[in-house]
Design a protein around this motif. Sequence first.
Motif, PDB file in Angstrom:
ATOM      1  N   SER A 176       0.810  -1.211   0.000  1.00 53.34           N
ATOM      2  CA  SER A 176       0.000   0.000   0.000  1.00 53.34           C
ATOM      3  C   SER A 176       0.849   1.270   0.000  1.00 53.34           C
ATOM      4  CB  SER A 176      -0.926  -0.010   1.214  1.00 53.34           C
ATOM      5  OG  SER A 176      -1.754  -1.138   1.177  1.00 53.34           O
ATOM      6  N   SER A 177       2.024   1.221   0.645  1.00 53.18           N
ATOM      7  CA  SER A 177       2.868   2.411   0.679  1.00 53.18           C
ATOM      8  C   SER A 177       3.259   2.835  -0.728  1.00 53.18           C
ATOM      9  CB  SER A 177       4.128   2.138   1.502  1.00 53.18           C
ATOM     10  OG  SER A 177       3.788   1.904   2.843  1.00 53.18           O
ATOM     11  N   LEU A 178       3.508   1.868  -1.605  1.00 51.43           N
ATOM     12  CA  LEU A 178       3.881   2.193  -2.981  1.00 51.43           C
ATOM     13  C   LEU A 178       2.763   2.976  -3.668  1.00 51.43           C
ATOM     14  CD1 LEU A 178       5.645  -0.174  -5.440  1.00 51.43           C
ATOM     15  CD2 LEU A 178       3.685   1.122  -6.203  1.00 51.43           C
ATOM     16  N   LEU A 179       1.518   2.476  -3.523  1.00 48.26           N
ATOM     17  CA  LEU A 179       0.389   3.138  -4.190  1.00 48.26           C
ATOM     18  C   LEU A 179       0.122   4.509  -3.581  1.00 48.26           C
ATOM     19  CD1 LEU A 179      -1.963   0.037  -4.481  1.00 48.26           C
ATOM     20  CD2 LEU A 179      -0.505   1.023  -6.241  1.00 48.26           C
ATOM     21  N   VAL A 180       0.213   4.608  -2.254  1.00 48.30           N
ATOM     22  CA  VAL A 180      -0.040   5.891  -1.598  1.00 48.30           C
ATOM     23  C   VAL A 180       1.019   6.918  -2.002  1.00 48.30           C
ATOM     24  CG1 VAL A 180      -0.061   7.041   0.654  1.00 48.30           C
ATOM     25  CG2 VAL A 180      -1.289   4.900   0.335  1.00 48.30           C
ATOM     26  N   GLU A 181       2.267   6.503  -2.112  1.00 50.21           N
ATOM     27  CA  GLU A 181       3.315   7.435  -2.524  1.00 50.21           C
ATOM     28  C   GLU A 181       3.105   7.911  -3.957  1.00 50.21           C
ATOM     29  OE1 GLU A 181       7.096   5.692  -1.888  1.00 50.21           O
ATOM     30  OE2 GLU A 181       6.985   5.807   0.291  1.00 50.21           O
ATOM     31  N   VAL A 182       2.623   7.033  -4.813  1.00 53.54           N
ATOM     32  CA  VAL A 182       2.353   7.443  -6.195  1.00 53.54           C
ATOM     33  C   VAL A 182       1.217   8.458  -6.229  1.00 53.54           C
ATOM     34  CG1 VAL A 182       1.528   6.635  -8.443  1.00 53.54           C
ATOM     35  CG2 VAL A 182       3.242   5.314  -7.196  1.00 53.54           C
ATOM     36  N   VAL A 183       0.150   8.226  -5.438  1.00 56.88           N
ATOM     37  CA  VAL A 183      -0.993   9.144  -5.432  1.00 56.88           C
ATOM     38  C   VAL A 183      -0.599  10.512  -4.885  1.00 56.88           C
ATOM     39  CG1 VAL A 183      -3.266   9.581  -4.418  1.00 56.88           C
ATOM     40  CG2 VAL A 183      -2.693   7.298  -5.272  1.00 56.88           C
ATOM     41  N   PHE A 184       0.138  10.545  -3.764  1.00 52.08           N
ATOM     42  CA  PHE A 184       0.470  11.820  -3.125  1.00 52.08           C
ATOM     43  C   PHE A 184       1.795  12.410  -3.629  1.00 52.08           C
ATOM     44  CE2 PHE A 184      -2.380   9.882   0.024  1.00 52.08           C
ATOM     45  CZ  PHE A 184      -3.266  10.929   0.212  1.00 52.08           C
ATOM     46  N   GLY A 185       2.473  11.726  -4.532  1.00 51.04           N
ATOM     47  CA  GLY A 185       3.712  12.257  -5.083  1.00 51.04           C
ATOM     48  C   GLY A 185       4.859  12.286  -4.101  1.00 51.04           C
ATOM     49  N   ILE A 186       4.890  11.366  -3.149  1.00 53.63           N
ATOM     50  CA  ILE A 186       5.968  11.311  -2.159  1.00 53.63           C
ATOM     51  C   ILE A 186       7.145  10.532  -2.763  1.00 53.63           C
ATOM     52  CG2 ILE A 186       6.612  10.558   0.156  1.00 53.63           C
ATOM     53  CD1 ILE A 186       3.660  10.704   0.896  1.00 53.63           C
TER      54      ILE A 186
ATOM     55  N   GLY B 111       9.321   8.520  -1.942  1.00 49.98           N
ATOM     56  CA  GLY B 111       9.818   7.523  -1.003  1.00 49.98           C
ATOM     57  C   GLY B 111      10.235   6.244  -1.691  1.00 49.98           C
ATOM     58  N   LEU B 112      10.384   5.178  -0.909  1.00 51.42           N
ATOM     59  CA  LEU B 112      10.841   3.906  -1.455  1.00 51.42           C
ATOM     60  C   LEU B 112       9.871   3.335  -2.490  1.00 51.42           C
ATOM     61  CD1 LEU B 112      12.225   2.088   1.712  1.00 51.42           C
ATOM     62  CD2 LEU B 112      13.521   2.832  -0.287  1.00 51.42           C
ATOM     63  N   GLY B 113       8.581   3.462  -2.227  1.00 54.11           N
ATOM     64  CA  GLY B 113       7.599   2.968  -3.176  1.00 54.11           C
ATOM     65  C   GLY B 113       7.681   3.690  -4.505  1.00 54.11           C
ATOM     66  N   ARG B 114       7.805   5.012  -4.467  1.00 61.45           N
ATOM     67  CA  ARG B 114       7.903   5.791  -5.700  1.00 61.45           C
ATOM     68  C   ARG B 114       9.221   5.503  -6.423  1.00 61.45           C
ATOM     69  NH1 ARG B 114       5.357  10.393  -7.672  1.00 61.45           N
ATOM     70  NH2 ARG B 114       6.032  10.595  -9.839  1.00 61.45           N
ATOM     71  N   VAL B 115      10.302   5.327  -5.663  1.00 61.81           N
ATOM     72  CA  VAL B 115      11.592   4.975  -6.266  1.00 61.81           C
ATOM     73  C   VAL B 115      11.487   3.639  -6.998  1.00 61.81           C
ATOM     74  CG1 VAL B 115      13.962   4.293  -5.734  1.00 61.81           C
ATOM     75  CG2 VAL B 115      12.992   6.322  -4.667  1.00 61.81           C
ATOM     76  N   THR B 116      10.838   2.652  -6.364  1.00 61.34           N
ATOM     77  CA  THR B 116      10.669   1.345  -6.988  1.00 61.34           C
ATOM     78  C   THR B 116       9.783   1.431  -8.225  1.00 61.34           C
ATOM     79  OG1 THR B 116      10.854   0.350  -4.784  1.00 61.34           O
ATOM     80  CG2 THR B 116      10.005  -1.034  -6.550  1.00 61.34           C
ATOM     81  N   TYR B 117       8.696   2.195  -8.130  1.00 63.69           N
ATOM     82  CA  TYR B 117       7.774   2.343  -9.264  1.00 63.69           C
ATOM     83  C   TYR B 117       8.481   2.989 -10.462  1.00 63.69           C
ATOM     84  CZ  TYR B 117       3.811   4.104 -11.959  1.00 63.69           C
ATOM     85  OH  TYR B 117       2.933   4.395 -12.975  1.00 63.69           O
ATOM     86  N   ASP B 118       9.221   4.070 -10.221  1.00 63.51           N
ATOM     87  CA  ASP B 118       9.941   4.742 -11.311  1.00 63.51           C
ATOM     88  C   ASP B 118      11.013   3.825 -11.905  1.00 63.51           C
ATOM     89  OD1 ASP B 118       8.399   6.967 -10.915  1.00 63.51           O
ATOM     90  OD2 ASP B 118       9.882   8.021  -9.685  1.00 63.51           O
ATOM     91  N   ALA B 119      11.667   3.017 -11.052  1.00 62.50           N
ATOM     92  CA  ALA B 119      12.684   2.092 -11.554  1.00 62.50           C
ATOM     93  C   ALA B 119      12.064   1.023 -12.450  1.00 62.50           C
ATOM     94  CB  ALA B 119      13.418   1.445 -10.377  1.00 62.50           C
ATOM     95  N   LEU B 120      10.861   0.555 -12.079  1.00 63.37           N
ATOM     96  CA  LEU B 120      10.170  -0.429 -12.919  1.00 63.37           C
ATOM     97  C   LEU B 120       9.808   0.171 -14.273  1.00 63.37           C
ATOM     98  CD1 LEU B 120       7.808  -2.082 -10.273  1.00 63.37           C
ATOM     99  CD2 LEU B 120       9.642  -3.227 -11.526  1.00 63.37           C
ATOM    100  N   ILE B 121       9.301   1.395 -14.265  1.00 59.74           N
ATOM    101  CA  ILE B 121       8.921   2.049 -15.516  1.00 59.74           C
ATOM    102  C   ILE B 121      10.148   2.259 -16.405  1.00 59.74           C
ATOM    103  CG2 ILE B 121       7.914   4.122 -16.536  1.00 59.74           C
ATOM    104  CD1 ILE B 121       5.906   2.304 -15.126  1.00 59.74           C
ATOM    105  N   ALA B 122      11.280   2.656 -15.781  1.00 58.75           N
ATOM    106  CA  ALA B 122      12.501   2.931 -16.540  1.00 58.75           C
ATOM    107  C   ALA B 122      13.311   1.668 -16.829  1.00 58.75           C
ATOM    108  CB  ALA B 122      13.374   3.923 -15.765  1.00 58.75           C
ATOM    109  N   GLN B 123      12.825   0.500 -16.361  1.00 61.12           N
ATOM    110  CA  GLN B 123      13.540  -0.778 -16.541  1.00 61.12           C
ATOM    111  C   GLN B 123      14.970  -0.695 -16.002  1.00 61.12           C
ATOM    112  OE1 GLN B 123      13.183  -1.869 -20.673  1.00 61.12           O
ATOM    113  NE2 GLN B 123      11.056  -2.497 -20.455  1.00 61.12           N
ATOM    114  N   ASP B 124      15.101  -0.071 -14.832  1.00 60.39           N
ATOM    115  CA  ASP B 124      16.399   0.042 -14.157  1.00 60.39           C
ATOM    116  C   ASP B 124      16.592  -1.216 -13.308  1.00 60.39           C
ATOM    117  OD1 ASP B 124      18.623   0.698 -12.692  1.00 60.39           O
ATOM    118  OD2 ASP B 124      18.056   2.796 -12.444  1.00 60.39           O
ATOM    119  N   THR B 125      17.262  -2.204 -13.880  1.00 60.88           N
ATOM    120  CA  THR B 125      17.371  -3.526 -13.236  1.00 60.88           C
ATOM    121  C   THR B 125      18.063  -3.445 -11.879  1.00 60.88           C
ATOM    122  OG1 THR B 125      17.517  -4.510 -15.434  1.00 60.88           O
ATOM    123  CG2 THR B 125      18.130  -5.895 -13.567  1.00 60.88           C
ATOM    124  N   ASN B 126      19.152  -2.707 -11.801  1.00 66.86           N
ATOM    125  CA  ASN B 126      19.906  -2.649 -10.535  1.00 66.86           C
ATOM    126  C   ASN B 126      19.063  -2.051  -9.406  1.00 66.86           C
ATOM    127  OD1 ASN B 126      22.162  -3.754 -11.696  1.00 66.86           O
ATOM    128  ND2 ASN B 126      23.122  -1.795 -12.146  1.00 66.86           N
TER     129      ASN B 126
END
Length: 324
Positions: A261-271, A273-288
Motif C-alpha cells: 500500500s505504501s507504494l500506491l499511496v506514494e504514487v498518489v500523493f507524489g511522495i 519515497g521507497l515505493g515511488r523509487v521502486t515504481y519509477d525504476a520499474l517504468i525505466a527498466q532500471d534492473t539494478n
Amino acid sequence: MGLARYIALRVAWAVVVSFIIVTLTFVLLAAAPNPSVQEAATQAALQGGDPQEAAERERELRGLNEPIHVRYVDYVVSVYTLDWGWSEHRSQPVTDALWQGLYYTAQYSIPWTILTLLLGPLVGLYSAANMYSWKDHAATGFAFFGYAIPNFFFAIVLLLIFGVWINWVPTYYQTDAPVFSLDNAIQLALPVFVLVTGSIGAIMRVSRNESAEFMNADFMKTAKAKGVSTFRAYAYHVLRPTMVPLSTTVVGQLLAIFWGSSLLVEVVFGIPGLGRVTYDALIAQDTNLVLGATLFFTFIAVVGNLIEDLVFTIMDPRISYDDR
C-alpha cells in the motif's frame, strides 16, 4: 533449550533464509537477458556497426563472460557489502537512491505504525467491552470500511476533497518542507490517515475477538471479585494476554502495508519515497535499482519475522523452545 540458544538458532535461520533469497535472485538475473547488452547491440546496428561484436564487448565490460560460479561469488559479496551497483536512470549508486527514498518513507511510516500499534488493540478492547452495542457496531463498521476500501482509491478521494475542493492540504508533496514543521505535518496527514485506516481493521478485529475470550475467563471474574479497578483489569488481565496472538497479526499486517500500500499511496500523493523509487525504476527498466529495492524489502521481511518469533516467545513463557 534455553532462550539464548533459541535466539541464536532463529538468527542463524534468518541468515540462511536471506542467503537462499539472494541465491534465487542471482538465478533469475542470470537466466534473464541483460538489457544493457541488448541496448548495445541495438545501438551498434542503428549506427552501422556489428551488433554481435558490440554485445560481446558489453558482456566483457560487465563481467558477464566470467564463469557462473565467479559471478555468483561476486554477486553474493556485493549484496552483503551493500555494493548494489549503479542506477542508470537516477545516475547515482543504488544504495544512495534507496536511502533517499527511505528518508521520505520514514516521515510517514513511523507515525502510522505507532498510531496503528496504539489504536488497533485499544479499539478492539473497547469494542469487546461494549460487545453488541452501537459502539461495538460503529467500531466494527469502521474496521470493515478501512479493511475493504482500496488504499489508493481512498487516497484519491481524500485528496480530491481536502486538496482540490477545500484546499486544506497541498495536492503534491513538497520536498522542501522541513521534517519537523507544521507544513510537513499537514501534507503527511492524509497519507498517514489512509494507511492507519487500512491497517487498523484486521488488528482491531483480532484484538476484539481475543479480548472477548479473556473477559469471560475465570481469572477476570476473580479479579473483579477482589475489587480490581476496571482500568487495571482491562490493561493487565485482558490487553496483555491479547497482545501475544496479536503480535503475529501485527507484524504480518504492517509488512504487507509497508510493501504494497505504501507504494500506491506514494504514487498518489507524489511522495518520493521507497515505493515511488521502486515504481519509477520499474517504468525505466532500471534492473539494478529494482533488484536493490527488492532485496531491501526482503531483508525487512526477514528481520520482521525474526522479531515476531522472538517477541511471541518472550511474551508467553508457556511456549516451549523445543517445539519451535
